[in-house]
Design a protein around this motif. Structure first.
Motif, PDB file in Angstrom:
ATOM      1  N   HIS A  91       1.645   4.711  -2.648  1.00 35.18           N
ATOM      2  CA  HIS A  91       1.737   6.159  -2.370  1.00 35.18           C
ATOM      3  C   HIS A  91       3.075   6.723  -2.846  1.00 35.18           C
ATOM      4  CE1 HIS A  91      -2.006   6.394  -0.280  1.00 35.18           C
ATOM      5  NE2 HIS A  91      -1.630   5.802   0.838  1.00 35.18           N
TER       6      HIS A  91
ATOM      7  N   HIS B 258       0.837  -1.217   0.000  1.00 35.63           N
ATOM      8  CA  HIS B 258       0.000   0.000   0.000  1.00 35.63           C
ATOM      9  C   HIS B 258       0.869   1.263   0.000  1.00 35.63           C
ATOM     10  CE1 HIS B 258      -3.692   2.303   1.234  1.00 35.63           C
ATOM     11  NE2 HIS B 258      -2.790   3.088   1.813  1.00 35.63           N
TER      12      HIS B 258
ATOM     13  N   HIS C 181      -5.799   7.164  -2.680  1.00 39.45           N
ATOM     14  CA  HIS C 181      -6.673   6.072  -2.248  1.00 39.45           C
ATOM     15  C   HIS C 181      -7.704   5.718  -3.318  1.00 39.45           C
ATOM     16  CE1 HIS C 181      -5.442   6.776   2.160  1.00 39.45           C
ATOM     17  NE2 HIS C 181      -4.763   5.768   1.634  1.00 39.45           N
TER      18      HIS C 181
HETATM   19 ZN    ZN Z   1      -2.976   5.056   2.192  1.00 38.90          ZN
END
Ligand code: ZN
Ligand code: TQI
Ligand code: ZN
Length: 169
Positions: free
Chosen positions: A130, A126, A136
């Protein structure tokens, strides 16, 4: 659906072969380092990006560090649960993890004895999203969905993650 950061920051054309390094103060084991290597590999297989580990922390594009509490960037960690990790948008390359979490680095997290156990690779996949410029996603199956069930392992990119990153690279 996937999102990008405001202004859609990306790693420029000239920096698609990225290096990563671990904060030497953390003295991580090879087992822990290999979790990050696997997480980078998941993004590398669907893009033209490459990720290579380097021993030179100061010059690495992506810098991975575990910290507890206030660590000087205005985004202090908060102990068990709450914020687990954070990563900044390109071209920052800063990837910080809360050293006070009960990180699970191998084994079956669904049968872990601690209710607060967090799967390290799931968080790493995850946060690397980024680092590369993804925000998101509204798709629950996506790696970039903003919540994860406790004691869950989620490491496979969803088609939404792949479409998002392929839009960028
Ligand atoms: Zn996040
Ligand atoms: N950390 C948040 C996150 O990475 C930090 C954050 C909040 C953030 N808002 C943001 C980062 C907007 C970029 C843009 O989302 S976290 C999860 C998940 C966190 C959460 O510790 O809450 C994962 C870290 F998705 F499971 F909830 C990793 Cl996988
Ligand atoms: Zn930080």
């Amino acid at each position: 659906h996937y999102t990008f950061f405001p202004g859609t920051p990306v790693w420029p054309e000239s920096r698609r072969d990225l290096t990563y390094a671990f904060n030497p103060d953390n003295a991580l084991t090879d087992t822990v380092k290999s979790i990050f290597t696997s997480a980078f590999e998941r993004w590398a297989t669907v893009t033209k990006l490459t990720f290579t580990q380097t021993e030179s922390y100061s010059t690495a594009d992506l810098k991975i560090a575990f910290f507890a509490g206030d660590h000087g960037d205005g985004e202090p960690f908060d102990g068990v649960l709450g914020t687990l990790a954070h990563a900044f948008s390109p071209p920052s390359g800063r990837f910080h993890l809360d050293s006070e979490e009960n990180w699970v680095i191998s084994g079956d997290i669904s049968t872990s004895s601690l209710a607060s156990s967090i799967d390290l690779e799931s968080v790493a996949v995850h946060e690397i999203g980024h680092l590369l410029g993804l925000g998101h996603s509204s798709v629950e199956e996506a790696i970039m969905y903003p919540t994860i069930q406790s004691r869950t392992r989620k490491v496979e990119l969803a088609s939404d993650d792949i479409e998002g990153i392929q839009q960028l690279y």
